[in-house]
Structures are given as structure tokens and as C-alpha cells.
Enzyme design. Sequence first.
Site, PDB file in Angstrom:
ATOM      1  N   ARG A   8       0.845  -1.197   0.000  1.00 28.07           N
ATOM      2  CA  ARG A   8       0.000   0.000   0.000  1.00 28.07           C
ATOM      3  C   ARG A   8       0.879   1.244   0.000  1.00 28.07           C
ATOM      4  O   ARG A   8       0.400   2.345   0.086  1.00 28.07           O
ATOM      5  CB  ARG A   8      -0.924   0.011   1.232  1.00 28.07           C
ATOM      6  CG  ARG A   8      -2.006  -1.055   1.156  1.00 28.07           C
ATOM      7  CD  ARG A   8      -3.080  -0.879   2.232  1.00 28.07           C
ATOM      8  NE  ARG A   8      -4.208  -1.754   1.972  1.00 28.07           N
ATOM      9  CZ  ARG A   8      -4.334  -2.979   2.441  1.00 28.07           C
ATOM     10  NH1 ARG A   8      -3.401  -3.480   3.200  1.00 28.07           N
ATOM     11  NH2 ARG A   8      -5.393  -3.705   2.144  1.00 28.07           N
ATOM     12  N   ASN A   9       2.219   1.056  -0.093  1.00 28.91           N
ATOM     13  CA  ASN A   9       3.159   2.185  -0.096  1.00 28.91           C
ATOM     14  C   ASN A   9       3.081   2.899  -1.448  1.00 28.91           C
ATOM     15  O   ASN A   9       3.490   2.376  -2.481  1.00 28.91           O
ATOM     16  CB  ASN A   9       4.579   1.633   0.172  1.00 28.91           C
ATOM     17  CG  ASN A   9       5.655   2.708   0.151  1.00 28.91           C
ATOM     18  OD1 ASN A   9       5.576   3.686  -0.597  1.00 28.91           O
ATOM     19  ND2 ASN A   9       6.670   2.517   0.958  1.00 28.91           N
ATOM     20  N   LYS A  11       4.601   5.438  -2.819  1.00 27.70           N
ATOM     21  CA  LYS A  11       5.848   5.742  -3.529  1.00 27.70           C
ATOM     22  C   LYS A  11       6.384   4.505  -4.238  1.00 27.70           C
ATOM     23  O   LYS A  11       6.866   4.573  -5.364  1.00 27.70           O
ATOM     24  CB  LYS A  11       6.896   6.308  -2.561  1.00 27.70           C
ATOM     25  CG  LYS A  11       6.542   7.678  -2.072  1.00 27.70           C
ATOM     26  CD  LYS A  11       6.788   8.707  -3.178  1.00 27.70           C
ATOM     27  CE  LYS A  11       6.332  10.081  -2.774  1.00 27.70           C
ATOM     28  NZ  LYS A  11       6.548  11.073  -3.841  1.00 27.70           N
ATOM     29  N   LYS A  12       6.288   3.349  -3.543  1.00 27.00           N
ATOM     30  CA  LYS A  12       6.750   2.103  -4.167  1.00 27.00           C
ATOM     31  C   LYS A  12       5.864   1.770  -5.364  1.00 27.00           C
ATOM     32  O   LYS A  12       6.345   1.352  -6.415  1.00 27.00           O
ATOM     33  CB  LYS A  12       6.659   0.944  -3.173  1.00 27.00           C
ATOM     34  CG  LYS A  12       7.831   0.842  -2.234  1.00 27.00           C
ATOM     35  CD  LYS A  12       7.687  -0.472  -1.488  1.00 27.00           C
ATOM     36  CE  LYS A  12       8.712  -0.633  -0.409  1.00 27.00           C
ATOM     37  NZ  LYS A  12       8.496  -1.865   0.359  1.00 27.00           N
ATOM     38  N   ASP A  69      10.506  -6.393  -0.871  1.00 31.78           N
ATOM     39  CA  ASP A  69      11.019  -6.075   0.461  1.00 31.78           C
ATOM     40  C   ASP A  69      12.378  -5.445   0.249  1.00 31.78           C
ATOM     41  O   ASP A  69      13.197  -5.943  -0.522  1.00 31.78           O
ATOM     42  CB  ASP A  69      11.104  -7.297   1.370  1.00 31.78           C
ATOM     43  CG  ASP A  69      11.194  -6.858   2.832  1.00 31.78           C
ATOM     44  OD1 ASP A  69      10.589  -5.827   3.193  1.00 31.78           O
ATOM     45  OD2 ASP A  69      11.898  -7.510   3.617  1.00 31.78           O
ATOM     46  N   TYR A 154      14.848   6.827   3.267  1.00 27.83           N
ATOM     47  CA  TYR A 154      16.173   7.385   3.559  1.00 27.83           C
ATOM     48  C   TYR A 154      16.774   8.134   2.365  1.00 27.83           C
ATOM     49  O   TYR A 154      17.952   8.485   2.389  1.00 27.83           O
ATOM     50  CB  TYR A 154      17.119   6.247   3.992  1.00 27.83           C
ATOM     51  CG  TYR A 154      16.652   5.520   5.241  1.00 27.83           C
ATOM     52  CD1 TYR A 154      17.015   5.971   6.510  1.00 27.83           C
ATOM     53  CD2 TYR A 154      15.822   4.397   5.152  1.00 27.83           C
ATOM     54  CE1 TYR A 154      16.580   5.313   7.653  1.00 27.83           C
ATOM     55  CE2 TYR A 154      15.383   3.738   6.291  1.00 27.83           C
ATOM     56  CZ  TYR A 154      15.755   4.199   7.537  1.00 27.83           C
ATOM     57  OH  TYR A 154      15.319   3.553   8.667  1.00 27.83           O
ATOM     58  N   ASP A 155      15.991   8.387   1.318  1.00 26.26           N
ATOM     59  CA  ASP A 155      16.514   9.074   0.130  1.00 26.26           C
ATOM     60  C   ASP A 155      17.279  10.367   0.441  1.00 26.26           C
ATOM     61  O   ASP A 155      18.316  10.624  -0.168  1.00 26.26           O
ATOM     62  CB  ASP A 155      15.379   9.379  -0.870  1.00 26.26           C
ATOM     63  CG  ASP A 155      14.978   8.152  -1.678  1.00 26.26           C
ATOM     64  OD1 ASP A 155      15.732   7.148  -1.653  1.00 26.26           O
ATOM     65  OD2 ASP A 155      13.921   8.192  -2.340  1.00 26.26           O
ATOM     66  N   HIS A 180      18.266   0.335  -6.414  1.00 23.52           N
ATOM     67  CA  HIS A 180      18.090  -1.089  -6.130  1.00 23.52           C
ATOM     68  C   HIS A 180      16.767  -1.591  -6.718  1.00 23.52           C
ATOM     69  O   HIS A 180      16.719  -2.631  -7.356  1.00 23.52           O
ATOM     70  CB  HIS A 180      18.136  -1.292  -4.610  1.00 23.52           C
ATOM     71  CG  HIS A 180      17.243  -0.355  -3.831  1.00 23.52           C
ATOM     72  ND1 HIS A 180      17.199   0.991  -4.062  1.00 23.52           N
ATOM     73  CD2 HIS A 180      16.330  -0.591  -2.851  1.00 23.52           C
ATOM     74  CE1 HIS A 180      16.314   1.555  -3.259  1.00 23.52           C
ATOM     75  NE2 HIS A 180      15.769   0.614  -2.514  1.00 23.52           N
ATOM     76  N   ARG A 181      15.671  -0.810  -6.510  1.00 19.56           N
ATOM     77  CA  ARG A 181      14.361  -1.258  -7.011  1.00 19.56           C
ATOM     78  C   ARG A 181      14.329  -1.204  -8.533  1.00 19.56           C
ATOM     79  O   ARG A 181      13.789  -2.093  -9.184  1.00 19.56           O
ATOM     80  CB  ARG A 181      13.238  -0.401  -6.397  1.00 19.56           C
ATOM     81  CG  ARG A 181      11.855  -1.022  -6.558  1.00 19.56           C
ATOM     82  CD  ARG A 181      10.809  -0.372  -5.660  1.00 19.56           C
ATOM     83  NE  ARG A 181      11.182  -0.463  -4.273  1.00 19.56           N
ATOM     84  CZ  ARG A 181      11.754   0.538  -3.579  1.00 19.56           C
ATOM     85  NH1 ARG A 181      11.939   1.716  -4.137  1.00 19.56           N
ATOM     86  NH2 ARG A 181      12.102   0.348  -2.335  1.00 19.56           N
TER      87      ARG A 181
HETATM   88  P1  IMP Z   1       9.443  -2.371   3.415  1.00 24.33           P
HETATM   89  O1  IMP Z   1       8.171  -1.676   3.085  1.00 24.33           O
HETATM   90  O2  IMP Z   1       9.359  -3.299   4.568  1.00 24.33           O
HETATM   91  O3  IMP Z   1      10.109  -2.985   2.220  1.00 24.33           O
HETATM   92  O4  IMP Z   1      10.374  -1.210   3.980  1.00 24.33           O
HETATM   93  C1  IMP Z   1      11.296  -0.633   3.220  1.00 24.33           C
HETATM   94  C2  IMP Z   1      11.892   0.524   4.002  1.00 24.33           C
HETATM   95  O5  IMP Z   1      13.255   0.644   3.579  1.00 24.33           O
HETATM   96  C3  IMP Z   1      11.218   1.845   3.631  1.00 24.33           C
HETATM   97  O6  IMP Z   1      10.219   2.190   4.551  1.00 24.33           O
HETATM   98  C4  IMP Z   1      12.389   2.810   3.678  1.00 24.33           C
HETATM   99  O7  IMP Z   1      12.611   3.226   4.988  1.00 24.33           O
HETATM  100  C5  IMP Z   1      13.558   1.945   3.221  1.00 24.33           C
HETATM  101  N1  IMP Z   1      13.699   2.005   1.744  1.00 24.33           N
HETATM  102  C6  IMP Z   1      13.479   1.000   0.847  1.00 24.33           C
HETATM  103  N2  IMP Z   1      13.671   1.439  -0.411  1.00 24.33           N
HETATM  104  C7  IMP Z   1      13.989   2.742  -0.309  1.00 24.33           C
HETATM  105  C8  IMP Z   1      14.269   3.741  -1.277  1.00 24.33           C
HETATM  106  O8  IMP Z   1      14.229   3.554  -2.503  1.00 24.33           O
HETATM  107  N3  IMP Z   1      14.572   4.952  -0.777  1.00 24.33           N
HETATM  108  C9  IMP Z   1      14.604   5.236   0.556  1.00 24.33           C
HETATM  109  N4  IMP Z   1      14.314   4.354   1.495  1.00 24.33           N
HETATM  110  C10 IMP Z   1      14.018   3.095   1.068  1.00 24.33           C
END
Ligand code: IMP
Length: 199
Positions: A8-9, A11-12, A69, A154-155, A180-181
Site C-alpha cells: 500500500r506504499n 511511492k513504491k 522487500d 532514507y533518500d 536497487h528497485r
Molecule cells: P518495506 O516496506 O518493509 O520494504 O520497507 C522498506 C523501508 O526501507 C522503507 O520504509 C524505507 O525506509 C527503506 N527504503 C526501501 N527502499 C527505499 C528507497 O528507494 N529509498 C529510501 N528508502 C528506502
Amino acid sequence: MEIVLATRNKKKIEEIKRIIGDILISILTLNNFPGCLEVEEDRSTFEANAVKKAMAIAKCVGKPSLADDSGLEVYALNGAPGILSSRYAGEGADDRKNIEKLLYEMHSIDDEKRGARFVCCMALAFPDGSVKTFFGHVEGRIGKEPRGFNGFGYDPVFYPEGQSRTFAEMTDEEKDTLSHRGKALRELRSYLEEIKIFE
Ligand code: IMP
């Protein structure tokens, strides 16, 4: 062909749509399936968490599901925040609090020891239980103060290797090329093109 994004993120979701959106007929997200419960990320690796999320959602919705993840690993902190990246400053912590904690933990670390990397595992699971994983990482370093307003997480404190701007100071397209993504998604894209799943 529909793929359900197990997140549900916002930005992702935007990043994923930017990179593979054009080759899929339809991308749905968990917001389209309110009946599917949030999957707990309680495994010890990015891969195990991504696989767990993707498989649970594929089973719940009966369609292929894509889960990500990802997180930040700081070498001087023995890989922290790692799989705890989203809740580094505690359960429910926001990006600002997580960055504050990171900068505090690193306040006495010299410039040359501030190396870090972002890691991403993407898992594509099918309702029949099969699953495929894709990986990407980007090396860089952690700055001493936040810079820039784009992106998320952390961008604002992450400088990719060889760059004098943080991810948060880059355009979406610049970040996608290095991130990375972006890398994991381009691997996934090649796979989808190969198996022609989107036709
Ligand atoms: P997830 O939703 O459990 O995968 O959490 C990933 C977390 O890692 C995010 O909430 C960010 O804090 C950090 N993270 C992952 N990808 C990025 C990125 O592209 N930019 C900045 N922070 C990231």
C-alpha cells in the site's frame, strides 16, 4: 494479464508502475482488495519477507502477485537498519524519525566509514504456489544531514556511489536508473518479456 502489487506504499507503487507499467495490461494494488489482511514481515531476510508477502497475496486474490522487500544496510552499523528499515525508530515511525535515528547513531562516524547500500528483493508469486525472485542493490554513503525532497524513506541522506546529490535531490528517472528497485524491476521486466506473460 493482471498483477497485484502486494503493497500500500504509494511511492513504491509509483516506482513499480513507472518501470513495468507499460508492459502489463493491468496493475492492481492491495487497495483493490480490502479483504486481504496485511502480511507481517517477520522473516530474517529481504527475500524471505518478499516471498512470504507475494505468496500470501497471490493466494488471497487468486492472481499473480508482486511483493517488494527492501531496506538500507549501513556497513558501520553491522547492516542496520536492514530488514527493520521502515520501523528503525520504532513501530509506526515515519521517515523523518527513522532518518533522525540513523544520523544520531552515525554522528561519530567519519566520512570514509559512512558506506551503505540499498537492497531490494522482488518476489513474483502465482496462485499455484510457484514463485520467482529478482534482486537489485546500489552502493553509496550516508550524508550528515538530509538534502532534497523527492522520493521517500532514507533518500535524503543516501548518496549513490560517484554522485554528489542524494536520491532525494534527483528526478524520478535519475533515481530509477541507479536504484536497487530499478535494477530488480528491470530483471523482472526481462523475465516477463521472456515468458510473454503480459500478452
Ligand atoms: P518495506 O516496506 O518493509 O520494504 O520497507 C522498506 C523501508 O526501507 C522503507 O520504509 C524505507 O525506509 C527503506 N527504503 C526501501 N527502499 C527505499 C528507497 O528507494 N529509498 C529510501 N528508502 C528506502
